[in-house]
Enzyme design. Sequence first.
Site, PDB file in Angstrom:
ATOM      1  N   LYS A   1       6.401   7.086  -4.097  1.00  0.00           N
ATOM      2  CA  LYS A   1       5.347   7.488  -5.042  1.00  0.00           C
ATOM      3  C   LYS A   1       5.074   8.978  -4.916  1.00  0.00           C
ATOM      4  CE  LYS A   1       3.484   2.949  -4.204  1.00  0.00           C
ATOM      5  NZ  LYS A   1       2.615   2.151  -3.333  1.00  0.00           N
TER       6      LYS A   1
ATOM      7  N   THR B   1       6.958   2.654   0.665  1.00  0.00           N
ATOM      8  CA  THR B   1       7.010   2.844  -0.787  1.00  0.00           C
ATOM      9  C   THR B   1       6.101   4.002  -1.190  1.00  0.00           C
ATOM     10  OG1 THR B   1       5.391   1.059  -0.929  1.00  0.00           O
ATOM     11  CG2 THR B   1       7.669   0.519  -1.477  1.00  0.00           C
TER      12      THR B   1
ATOM     13  N   LYS C   1      -1.750   5.259   4.068  1.00  0.00           N
ATOM     14  CA  LYS C   1      -1.087   3.984   4.350  1.00  0.00           C
ATOM     15  C   LYS C   1      -1.950   3.223   5.342  1.00  0.00           C
ATOM     16  CE  LYS C   1       2.461   6.540   5.811  1.00  0.00           C
ATOM     17  NZ  LYS C   1       3.676   6.055   5.190  1.00  0.00           N
ATOM     18  N   ARG C   2      -1.618   1.930   5.576  1.00  0.00           N
ATOM     19  CA  ARG C   2      -2.327   1.187   6.609  1.00  0.00           C
ATOM     20  C   ARG C   2      -2.269   1.963   7.930  1.00  0.00           C
ATOM     21  NH1 ARG C   2      -3.867  -4.210   5.865  1.00  0.00           N
ATOM     22  NH2 ARG C   2      -4.718  -3.884   7.928  1.00  0.00           N
TER      23      ARG C   2
ATOM     24  N   LYS D   1       3.251   3.670  12.578  1.00  0.00           N
ATOM     25  CA  LYS D   1       3.299   4.666  11.498  1.00  0.00           C
ATOM     26  C   LYS D   1       2.917   6.069  12.008  1.00  0.00           C
ATOM     27  CE  LYS D   1       2.129   1.176   7.979  1.00  0.00           C
ATOM     28  NZ  LYS D   1       3.241   1.211   7.008  1.00  0.00           N
TER      29      LYS D   1
ATOM     30  N   HIS E   1      10.443  -8.193   5.393  1.00  0.00           N
ATOM     31  CA  HIS E   1       9.729  -6.924   5.204  1.00  0.00           C
ATOM     32  C   HIS E   1       9.335  -6.234   6.492  1.00  0.00           C
ATOM     33  CE1 HIS E   1       9.020  -7.206   0.800  1.00  0.00           C
ATOM     34  NE2 HIS E   1       9.071  -8.511   1.048  1.00  0.00           N
TER      35      HIS E   1
HETATM   36  C1  26V Z   1       2.061 -10.287   8.221  1.00  0.00           C
HETATM   37  C2  26V Z   1       0.915 -11.010   8.297  1.00  0.00           C
HETATM   38  C3  26V Z   1       0.786 -11.983   9.373  1.00  0.00           C
HETATM   39  C4  26V Z   1      -0.347 -12.948   9.148  1.00  0.00           C
HETATM   40  C5  26V Z   1      -1.593 -12.275   8.688  1.00  0.00           C
HETATM   41  C6  26V Z   1      -1.389 -11.548   7.404  1.00  0.00           C
HETATM   42  C7  26V Z   1      -0.125 -10.815   7.363  1.00  0.00           C
HETATM   43  C8  26V Z   1       0.097  -9.925   6.361  1.00  0.00           C
HETATM   44  C9  26V Z   1       1.256  -9.208   6.295  1.00  0.00           C
HETATM   45  C10 26V Z   1       2.243  -9.382   7.226  1.00  0.00           C
HETATM   46  C11 26V Z   1       3.541  -8.640   7.175  1.00  0.00           C
HETATM   47  C12 26V Z   1       3.457  -7.459   6.357  1.00  0.00           C
HETATM   48  C13 26V Z   1       4.784  -6.836   6.234  1.00  0.00           C
HETATM   49  C14 26V Z   1       4.720  -5.636   5.353  1.00  0.00           C
HETATM   50  O1  26V Z   1       3.753  -5.355   4.672  1.00  0.00           O
HETATM   51  N1  26V Z   1       5.793  -4.901   5.352  1.00  0.00           N
HETATM   52  C15 26V Z   1       5.919  -3.709   4.550  1.00  0.00           C
HETATM   53  O2  26V Z   1       6.614  -4.070   3.377  1.00  0.00           O
HETATM   54  C16 26V Z   1       6.806  -2.983   2.504  1.00  0.00           C
HETATM   55  C17 26V Z   1       7.452  -3.515   1.256  1.00  0.00           C
HETATM   56  O3  26V Z   1       8.731  -3.983   1.541  1.00  0.00           O
HETATM   57  C18 26V Z   1       7.641  -1.922   3.182  1.00  0.00           C
HETATM   58  O4  26V Z   1       7.768  -0.821   2.311  1.00  0.00           O
HETATM   59  C19 26V Z   1       6.986  -1.464   4.480  1.00  0.00           C
HETATM   60  O5  26V Z   1       7.837  -0.590   5.158  1.00  0.00           O
HETATM   61  C20 26V Z   1       6.692  -2.679   5.345  1.00  0.00           C
HETATM   62  O6  26V Z   1       5.931  -2.315   6.476  1.00  0.00           O
END
Ligand code: 26V
Length: 812
Positions: free
Chosen positions: A659, A655, A547-548, A553, A355
């Site tokens: 939406k 995503t 978004k975050r 971004k 992701h």
């Molecule tokens: C990494 C970590 C590292 C440890 C701490 C907690 C944590 C939480 C999340 C992540 C990676 C998050 C990756 C993510 O959210 N990617 C997003 O995924 C979406 C669904 O596929 C995508 O639409 C977004 O472009 C992408 O940024």
Amino acid sequence: MNFQERWPQPSSLKQALLARLVLGLGVSQEQASLRDWFQATALTVRELLTARWHETNRQVRDHGLKQVSYLSMEFLLGRGLQNGLMALNILDECREALAECGVRLEDLIELEVTPALGNGGLGRLAACFLDSMASLGLPSIGYGIRYEFGMFRQEVIDGWQIERPDDWLADSNPWEFMRPERQYLVRFGGRVVHEGNRVHWLDGEAVYAIAYDTLVPGHGHYAVNTLRLWGARPVEPMDLATFNRGAFMEALSPQLRARTVVRVLYPDDSTIEGRELRLRQEHFFVSASIQDTLRRFRADYDDWALLPDKISIHLNDTHPALAPAELMRQLVDEHLLAWDDAWDLVTRVLSYTNHTLMPEALEIWPCDMMGRLLPRHLQIIEEINRRFGQQVEARPGDNQPDLFAKVSVIQEDGERRVNMGRLSVLSSHKVNGVSRLHSRLVRERLFPEFAELFPERFANVTNGITPRLWLNLANPKLATLINETIGDGWQRDLSRLADLRPSAEDDAFCGRLADIKALNKQRLAKLIAHRVGIEVNPAAMFDVQVKRIHEYKRQLLNLLHVIARWNAMRAAPEQDWPARVVIMAGKAASAYHMAKLIIKLAHDIGRRINNDPVTGDRLKLVFLPDYSVSLAEYIIPAADLSEQISLAGTEASGTGNMKLALNGALTIGTADGANVEIAEQVGPEDIFIFGMSVEEVAALDASGTYSSREIYRNSQQLQEVIDQLGAGQFSSDPACFWPIVDSLLDGNDHFKLLADFDSYWQAQRAVDRAWRDQPAWLRKAARNIAGAGRFSSDRSIRDYASRIWNAGYLPA
Ligand code: 26V
């Protein structure tokens, strides 16, 4: 009140509600609070779904269907009441039944706390996928953690983000079934003893993982799937001897220690914090989920060879990437399979979705830490890697002698570390990215050597969103308009929205579309006034970026444009500037100072320009605190313009872009992630694409010639904006935004905002021109809706079922 009324029998919905209230919760109708009514209604909905749930599980067994274990650290579900009522098709009936009791259903819906067990896109995607799997009748079980505290609640005080704990379980959660009989021991630490062929994992500590099940109802299908979240319990609940000698707190420490592992969701979507606890969480939920998956399989089948036909285990990013090691451990050490047989099963059962390409989000664990916490897993990973090394070395005609160093699961450069991405690719039969562009970059940039070794392994599944939440529930009037225009076939196959395309030429249709958008905007304007006290003109263009908050971004690019626009408006106030309300929302990771500073900047710019008599209601900037699934349900249907402006090559998919398009917003965006595919669907006339392409960014990086300072020197507009920031024009503390100025000018602007600024400015002028012709804008909005059909998570799940899982469906 007669006896029958006092002790009602559930012969009708009203009776069922009253029975729950009076008999189940023990409150009389006269004394019931709204909260009691919410609980009673939710419990009734849950009861009505359980028959379908049991039937689903029976059918899965009877038909011998494959079941997908979807492992995800995050599930951003959103509220359950309206969703459950819609799945049961009793929304109106329930509204009437409650009305007869003097209760407004809408009040109950608003009362429900929104579970927030996720950070952003990845967690919300998992929730959309659960909805689609149930709605298609694809047997699945989502596995995750029942965090006691979810995503923090965001307050903004004088522009600064303050994080407050999300105590979502404070009021009991009516949706979950606790399953004390589904309890598994999960172990940490200790030592490994080899005894002949047998391996024993001794000592260390252990906790119980205990299942809490939430029902996942299908829409338009009777299937009800399961979301199984793990809570934690100590093996010994408390130390009675310690308690009795008066050490009351100490006696409870086993409780506290055990529950630490499920205490909190890591509020971070890019960097790994609190590292060891995070690794504990990952092992905890992976081990319990795999024990449970294997137990369910063994309950129905006694031949291990059938495992890949009956089970798929999907890794939602690398967070569950201990799964291959844990599966090997259970198969080899506990079920006594031979290594090669076990490995064959593992690689046929597992699949992995990537992701993100952001280097700081790729998980790499020091061997040291893993060896301490999970000694047997580290051994297994080393053995997997040793065998892989032999395989790589033995390749015929090897002309890449250093190949193994590039693919080794154990990274030996510096401190020895386990690369979880490589482990996932090596252990899975399929690996996919989440948009066509991202999947290509996964192959070319992240795992090029693996793509050469195992080309057949790499696939794409473009993300999607559930139309049940993001259209039917969030924008019911639009759903009705679509039904009346093209029938309701789109509810089962969202690509049928393409049938709306001709209606874009129909003035009556566009008029109704305009009316619906106007109502949604009035509703949002009210919410804005109520939440942050800013009056906005509902006739203005609502320009939305939600978004975050993250530098890649580029919310800051949006803010630079707002300042530049304000400057231009003040310089030429007589010009015909279309009115705009720029709306932003999103959370910043708690330790991510730059992201927090960007929120502060948005707030401070707003404070300055929202009170400027020269620009008046022609330019407003609103930062809405505490973005959540529920807030998104308000904002997205009210948006006219969707900001998707990441640096090309950084946003895996996005995503929110889907939406917003589905709700008739036009996109201004870069050629990044799924924007590329949205542009293909809606056509170049109906989207505003700007900025460098992935190739141009790569060429610029390769040339080493990018100089943000030079761009700044050559642009009067940027000079004015950045100098204003540096001079403290928007803040009482003149130095407040210096770190932002520094990152743009001295840090060489890592995400190349300045490189794309001019192109962004031009695209925004094109947006203004398009907005001035309202009938034409509405036609564009209609064609965006018509083009959004591909981005249903139903389509994504069908793709997963056929390309990745080889899974079938329950009969409709
Ligand atoms: C990494 C970590 C590292 C440890 C701490 C907690 C944590 C939480 C999340 C992540 C990676 C998050 C990756 C993510 O959210 N990617 C997003 O995924 C979406 C669904 O596929 C995508 O639409 C977004 O472009 C992408 O940024």
